[in-house]
Design an enzyme around this catalytic site. Structure first.
Site, PDB file in Angstrom:
ATOM      1  N   LYS A   1      -6.801  14.995 -53.071  1.00  0.00           N
ATOM      2  CA  LYS A   1      -7.987  14.520 -53.791  1.00  0.00           C
ATOM      3  C   LYS A   1      -8.216  13.048 -53.504  1.00  0.00           C
ATOM      4  O   LYS A   1      -7.302  12.233 -53.638  1.00  0.00           O
ATOM      5  CB  LYS A   1      -7.809  14.737 -55.301  1.00  0.00           C
ATOM      6  CG  LYS A   1      -9.026  14.337 -56.130  1.00  0.00           C
ATOM      7  CD  LYS A   1      -8.756  14.453 -57.626  1.00  0.00           C
ATOM      8  CE  LYS A   1      -8.308  13.135 -58.212  1.00  0.00           C
ATOM      9  NZ  LYS A   1      -8.340  13.110 -59.688  1.00  0.00           N
TER      10      LYS A   1
ATOM     11  N   TRP B   1     -13.074  19.434 -60.893  1.00  0.00           N
ATOM     12  CA  TRP B   1     -13.747  19.261 -62.181  1.00  0.00           C
ATOM     13  C   TRP B   1     -13.477  17.880 -62.786  1.00  0.00           C
ATOM     14  O   TRP B   1     -13.458  17.722 -63.995  1.00  0.00           O
ATOM     15  CB  TRP B   1     -13.346  20.369 -63.174  1.00  0.00           C
ATOM     16  CG  TRP B   1     -13.253  21.704 -62.520  1.00  0.00           C
ATOM     17  CD1 TRP B   1     -14.301  22.419 -61.997  1.00  0.00           C
ATOM     18  CD2 TRP B   1     -12.071  22.467 -62.273  1.00  0.00           C
ATOM     19  NE1 TRP B   1     -13.829  23.591 -61.451  1.00  0.00           N
ATOM     20  CE2 TRP B   1     -12.473  23.656 -61.603  1.00  0.00           C
ATOM     21  CE3 TRP B   1     -10.730  22.294 -62.566  1.00  0.00           C
ATOM     22  CZ2 TRP B   1     -11.565  24.638 -61.216  1.00  0.00           C
ATOM     23  CZ3 TRP B   1      -9.829  23.267 -62.178  1.00  0.00           C
ATOM     24  CH2 TRP B   1     -10.250  24.418 -61.504  1.00  0.00           C
ATOM     25  N   HIS B   2     -13.313  16.890 -61.930  1.00  0.00           N
ATOM     26  CA  HIS B   2     -13.059  15.531 -62.403  1.00  0.00           C
ATOM     27  C   HIS B   2     -14.312  14.669 -62.297  1.00  0.00           C
ATOM     28  O   HIS B   2     -14.233  13.460 -62.094  1.00  0.00           O
ATOM     29  CB  HIS B   2     -11.903  14.902 -61.621  1.00  0.00           C
ATOM     30  CG  HIS B   2     -10.597  15.601 -61.822  1.00  0.00           C
ATOM     31  ND1 HIS B   2      -9.463  15.306 -61.092  1.00  0.00           N
ATOM     32  CD2 HIS B   2     -10.238  16.598 -62.679  1.00  0.00           C
ATOM     33  CE1 HIS B   2      -8.467  16.087 -61.480  1.00  0.00           C
ATOM     34  NE2 HIS B   2      -8.922  16.877 -62.441  1.00  0.00           N
ATOM     35  N   TYR B   3     -15.468  15.282 -62.412  1.00  0.00           N
ATOM     36  CA  TYR B   3     -16.721  14.534 -62.324  1.00  0.00           C
ATOM     37  C   TYR B   3     -16.854  13.590 -63.523  1.00  0.00           C
ATOM     38  O   TYR B   3     -16.337  13.845 -64.610  1.00  0.00           O
ATOM     39  CB  TYR B   3     -17.916  15.476 -62.216  1.00  0.00           C
ATOM     40  CG  TYR B   3     -17.879  16.670 -63.144  1.00  0.00           C
ATOM     41  CD1 TYR B   3     -18.343  16.579 -64.441  1.00  0.00           C
ATOM     42  CD2 TYR B   3     -17.394  17.894 -62.703  1.00  0.00           C
ATOM     43  CE1 TYR B   3     -18.313  17.658 -65.286  1.00  0.00           C
ATOM     44  CE2 TYR B   3     -17.357  18.999 -63.547  1.00  0.00           C
ATOM     45  CZ  TYR B   3     -17.824  18.877 -64.845  1.00  0.00           C
ATOM     46  OH  TYR B   3     -17.791  19.951 -65.682  1.00  0.00           O
TER      47      TYR B   3
END
Length: 599
Positions: free
Chosen positions: A432, A533-535
């Site tokens: 990531k 899903w780390h927006y």
């Protein structure tokens, strides 16, 4: 005869009616956990006050109070600890658009983690959306928020993040500890996680920091909200610490507008309009007590979306949607970000115990490495599932709703049969990009709160982000060749070209693939990017909110969630977002009560 039948069947009829109206409560009576949440009710139980704002309210006998010191919109990762804390001294209304997680089998157990993500039903804990980039994503739609649908990994933010946020380090530590003492567990290290840990050290992601919640360069094992039996403990469980006399919590309560008093120098938030599970509209208001506030904790999608629907945002966008302007703020919904994730699939010689995220490698070149593997063992699990990143996840969401015929779904499954058999027996190594520079935008698609806004993240639009991704793939190649992973890998002659080929097929997004995916790592990164899903972003500090998360140019309104972040904290944000809810709750109480807060 009719009278006899009525006497015989009336008790049964009444029982069935009671069960249908209070279905989740009937389940609750058989589950001791519900004893701790007496304040949870369906939104239809709320009685809208008939007296306009500013009048004298009395308590409603039909459920709920007529006015509140705090109205929190969103019972998610930040909203739950925030509501718990504020309820110690003030009347709090918490409105959550989803249902409870406790009766959802797929939410509660790690082995069914992937089923929740693939569930497209109206009652699902997730609401899926696809960014304009073609990357499929998911929003939480359940009490407890993202902590109910994520992979469970718990790790604190770095000291530099805390300093940049302007937070008090001592209070931050107390708030983290408060969360950890209630729902966080030390994981039982799975074989694939142990192997990846050793491989990270072998390729130089060192030192080994052991088991720690702290964010440190090197390799570590961190906490999980899954216990060692694989049961999830979400932010919703923090609600057991609330003062039940001061907290009203309504589920299936979808807020679609904030109400403002615009007669003063600045607009002042005074209430919210929401609809219940039957579509009936209700209004809830703040009390006249000084310091009463509405707090948005609806996440990086929901909070900017609700501000826009309420008339706060770029003037031209609101005019185009025929939304009455309350405040022109050009930054609402702007500079949104998601951390691009790229993965390499590693085929195994044999099946290993399922694992989600336990090991993390934190590098100095701006990439975080994690790992997952396995498939659900439950009888109703999707078969041949790979874990966190899977060709099975979202298998229905890749087909537009209007095209979801049996034939289309079967055709999709048939295409997936082209994946090599090994692709269903292996694990993923995840890379990531930690602090992407690429930014995007969130805009309203429609004026219906139930519809997802249009979101563009512009993955890899900045060359530095792409460069980091390439480095991560090169590092993963070294890990795959490490001695530690050799005993797990299915083919001694496995080349990087073969790994890339399998990974291109195993990573699901709607981005067209190119013929040079495996020759160009840059193209591989662009074509196989997915999300963790780390927006975040859309309500940035200094642009939309001040350092205390009060909305700029508006009274009695704050935003407390990840939409205020300009980077995702730590390797995984849930720990910090829960901490933030507790931290800000304590800070707000201390500001209002001083030493008398005694939290």
């Amino acid at each position: 005869m009719a009278l006899l039948l009525l006497l015989l069947f009336k008790p049964l009829f009444l029982l069935c009616l009671l069960l249908s109206i209070n279905s989740w409560k009937s389940i609750a009576e058989n589950d001791p956990k519900y004893m701790y949440y007496p304040f949870i009710e369906e939104a239809s139980a709320f009685a809208t006050p008939t007296t306009p704002y500013g009048g004298s309210f009395s308590s409603s006998p039909y459920g709920g109070k007529s006015s509140y010191d705090y109205i929190i919109v969103g019972g998610g990762t930040a909203g739950c600890p925030l509501a718990v804390t504020l309820s110690q001294h003030y009347n709090v209304l918490l409105l959550e658009r989803g249902g409870v997680p406790f009766d959802k089998f797929n939410v509660s157990f790690m082995e069914n983690f992937h089923i929740s993500l693939a569930d497209t039903s109206p009652s699902s804990a997730t609401q899926q959306f696809t960014s304009t980039d073609g990357v499929m994503n998911a929003r939480a739609r359940v009490l407890g928020g993202g902590t109910c649908i994520n992979a469970g990994y718990y790790s604190r933010a770095s000291p530099s993040f805390v300093k940049k946020a302007g937070w008090d380090p001592e209070l931050v530590n107390e708030a983290y500890t408060w969360v950890e003492n209630q729902i966080v567990h030390a994981p039982k290290l799975a074989p694939w996680q142990a192997a990846v840990k050793d491989a990270l050290l072998e390729v130089g992601v060192s030192p080994f920091n052991g088991f720690t919640f702290e964010h440190k360069y090197g390799t570590k094992i961190s906490g999980s909200i899954f216990d060692q039996q694989g049961r999830r403990h979400s932010a919703a469980e923090l609600l057991a610490s609330a003062d039940p006399e001061n907290l009203d919590l309504y589920i299936h309560a979808t807020v679609h507008k904030i109400k403002f008093d615009t007669n003063g120098e600045k607009p002042r938030a005074v209430g919210v309009i929401f609809k219940d599970e039957n579509g009936k509209q209700h209004e809830a208001y703040l009390s006249e007590r000084e310091g009463s506030e509405i707090i948005l904790s609806s996440g990086a999608i929901g909070s900017p979306q609700l501000l826009l629907l309420s008339g706060i945002g770029p003037k031209e966008d609101l005019i185009n949607k025929k939304i009455p302007l309350v405040l022109d703020n050009q930054f609402v919904g702007r500079d949104v970000q998601d951390n691009p994730l790229n993965t390499i699939f590693v085929p195994f010689k044999k099946h290993l115990q399922q694992s989600l995220l336990q090991t993390a490698g934190i590098t100095k070149f701006g990439v975080y490495f994690e790992a997952s593997n396995g498939f659900g063992q439950a009888g109703n699990s999707i078969k041949r599932h790979n874990g966190l990143v899977s060709a099975e996840i979202g298998q229905l969401s890749t087909i537009p709703p209007e095209e979801r015929t049996e034939e289309a779904i079967q055709a999709y499954r048939d295409v997936k049969q082209d994946l090599p058999f090994e692709a269903f027996m292996g694990g993923f190594i995840l890379g990531k990009v930690a602090k992407p520079i690429s930014t995007g935008v969130l805009k309203l698609n429609t004026t219906n709160i139930d519809d997802n806004p249009t979101v563009t993240y512009n993955y890899f639009s900045h060359p530095q982000d792409l460069s980091k991704c390439v480095k991560s793939i090169q590092m993963i190649e070294k890990m795959v060749k490490s001695k530690r992973l050799a005993k797990y890998i299915n083919n001694d002659n496995l080349t990087m070209e073969k790994l890339l080929n399998m990974s291109v097929q195993a990573n699901v997004n709607l981005i067209p693939k190119h013929t040079n995916d495996i020759q160009s790592l840059q193209q591989f990164c662009k074509d196989t990017v997915v999300t963790m899903w780390h927006y975040h972003g859309g309500c940035h500090m200094g642009k939309v909110v001040d350092p205390d998360y009060r909305l700029l140019g508006v009274d009695s309104l704050r935003v407390i969630d990840g939409s205020t972040f300009d980077e995702s904290p730590g390797t995984n944000p849930q720990a910090t977002v829960m901490m933030m809810g507790r931290y800000m709750g304590v800070k707000i109480l201390t500001e209002r009560l001083g030493e008398g807060a005694n939290v």
